[in-house]
Write an enzyme that holds these catalytic residues in place. Sequence first.
Site, PDB file in Angstrom:
ATOM      1  N   GLU A  64       0.781  -1.203   0.047  1.00  0.00           N
ATOM      2  CA  GLU A  64       0.022   0.037  -0.268  1.00  0.00           C
ATOM      3  C   GLU A  64       0.890   1.258  -0.033  1.00  0.00           C
ATOM      4  O   GLU A  64       2.009   1.322   0.207  1.00  0.00           O
ATOM      5  CB  GLU A  64      -0.845  -0.057   1.221  1.00  0.00           C
ATOM      6  CG  GLU A  64      -2.076  -1.017   1.092  1.00  0.00           C
ATOM      7  CD  GLU A  64      -2.920  -1.270   2.172  1.00  0.00           C
ATOM      8  OE1 GLU A  64      -3.967  -1.980   2.311  1.00  0.00           O
ATOM      9  OE2 GLU A  64      -2.747  -0.449   3.222  1.00  0.00           O
ATOM     10  N   ASN A  65       0.083   2.374  -0.188  1.00  0.00           N
ATOM     11  CA  ASN A  65       0.879   3.833  -0.185  1.00  0.00           C
ATOM     12  C   ASN A  65       0.150   4.601   0.491  1.00  0.00           C
ATOM     13  O   ASN A  65      -1.055   4.670   0.400  1.00  0.00           O
ATOM     14  CB  ASN A  65       1.234   3.828  -1.815  1.00  0.00           C
ATOM     15  CG  ASN A  65       1.962   5.114  -1.931  1.00  0.00           C
ATOM     16  OD1 ASN A  65       1.739   6.239  -1.492  1.00  0.00           O
ATOM     17  ND2 ASN A  65       3.301   4.845  -2.348  1.00  0.00           N
ATOM     18  N   ALA A  66       0.466   5.780   1.043  1.00  0.00           N
ATOM     19  CA  ALA A  66      -0.370   6.926   1.837  1.00  0.00           C
ATOM     20  C   ALA A  66      -1.198   7.573   0.541  1.00  0.00           C
ATOM     21  O   ALA A  66      -2.002   8.051   0.880  1.00  0.00           O
ATOM     22  CB  ALA A  66       0.631   7.726   2.556  1.00  0.00           C
ATOM     23  N   TYR A  68      -3.411   6.418  -1.287  1.00  0.00           N
ATOM     24  CA  TYR A  68      -4.169   5.402  -1.279  1.00  0.00           C
ATOM     25  C   TYR A  68      -5.343   5.750  -2.565  1.00  0.00           C
ATOM     26  O   TYR A  68      -5.768   6.947  -2.492  1.00  0.00           O
ATOM     27  CB  TYR A  68      -4.946   5.266  -0.111  1.00  0.00           C
ATOM     28  CG  TYR A  68      -5.373   3.859   0.229  1.00  0.00           C
ATOM     29  CD1 TYR A  68      -4.871   2.920   0.275  1.00  0.00           C
ATOM     30  CD2 TYR A  68      -6.852   3.841   0.283  1.00  0.00           C
ATOM     31  CE1 TYR A  68      -5.367   1.485   0.507  1.00  0.00           C
ATOM     32  CE2 TYR A  68      -7.541   2.553   0.545  1.00  0.00           C
ATOM     33  CZ  TYR A  68      -6.944   1.432   0.736  1.00  0.00           C
ATOM     34  OH  TYR A  68      -7.221   0.187   0.885  1.00  0.00           O
ATOM     35  N   GLU A  75      -1.009 -10.399  -6.060  1.00  0.00           N
ATOM     36  CA  GLU A  75      -0.930 -11.109  -7.411  1.00  0.00           C
ATOM     37  C   GLU A  75      -0.102 -10.477  -8.493  1.00  0.00           C
ATOM     38  O   GLU A  75       0.673 -11.152  -9.167  1.00  0.00           O
ATOM     39  CB  GLU A  75      -2.368 -11.205  -7.764  1.00  0.00           C
ATOM     40  CG  GLU A  75      -3.104 -12.203  -6.830  1.00  0.00           C
ATOM     41  CD  GLU A  75      -4.148 -11.238  -6.159  1.00  0.00           C
ATOM     42  OE1 GLU A  75      -5.116 -11.721  -5.631  1.00  0.00           O
ATOM     43  OE2 GLU A  75      -3.334 -10.225  -5.502  1.00  0.00           O
ATOM     44  N   CYS A 112      -9.055  -9.142  -7.299  1.00  0.00           N
ATOM     45  CA  CYS A 112      -9.810  -8.098  -7.920  1.00  0.00           C
ATOM     46  C   CYS A 112      -9.773  -8.082  -9.486  1.00  0.00           C
ATOM     47  O   CYS A 112      -9.218  -8.959 -10.200  1.00  0.00           O
ATOM     48  CB  CYS A 112      -9.208  -6.767  -7.434  1.00  0.00           C
ATOM     49  SG  CYS A 112      -7.503  -6.326  -8.344  1.00  0.00           S
ATOM     50  N   CYS A 115      -6.285  -7.474 -11.285  1.00  0.00           N
ATOM     51  CA  CYS A 115      -5.392  -8.735 -11.219  1.00  0.00           C
ATOM     52  C   CYS A 115      -6.045  -9.815 -11.966  1.00  0.00           C
ATOM     53  O   CYS A 115      -5.248 -10.625 -12.673  1.00  0.00           O
ATOM     54  CB  CYS A 115      -5.356  -9.114  -9.619  1.00  0.00           C
ATOM     55  SG  CYS A 115      -4.527  -8.140  -8.858  1.00  0.00           S
TER      56      CYS A 115
END
Length: 161
Positions: A64-66, A68, A75, A112, A115
């Site tokens: 994840e990343n800030a 978002y 995957e 998802c 993916c």
Amino acid sequence: MQEKKFEFSYQVYNDIGELAEKDAWLLTEARAVTEQAYAPYSNFHVGAVAILANGEIVAGTNQENASYPVGICAERVLLGNAATLYPKVSITTIAISYNSDSVKSDHPIFPCGMCRQVLLEYETRVNNPIRLILGGMEGKIHVIGTASLLLPFAFTSEELF
């Protein structure tokens, strides 16, 4: 007018004890690798581990990343790792698991949409189906014979030419 129907079959196991030894090992590895996920925002840790046709093992976790939702799913991390480390080597099986601080990890989750598209493209690229083993930290497990079944009306390179 024609009416058509799309169906596919998959296996459902009650728990990891019902899986073949190699499949149980792979799911155990996917469960363990969830600890390496970087998921400080969602607290939803996903791990994916693959066996390649050459016998090598490759893993991936969600990152994840800030900013978002700029993160990347486990995957796609796994597929990028496999393609970089072992170009043109097909993946035979991927096990995907998850752990969460807020929901019980007792049932399978599915990739998802993004993916699913990338899994299908990878299958096409190496001309080999990717078998999926999907399960949480406990409970039922689903085994799907080819990732392409998860995206029946996929957009493929054939639409580009």
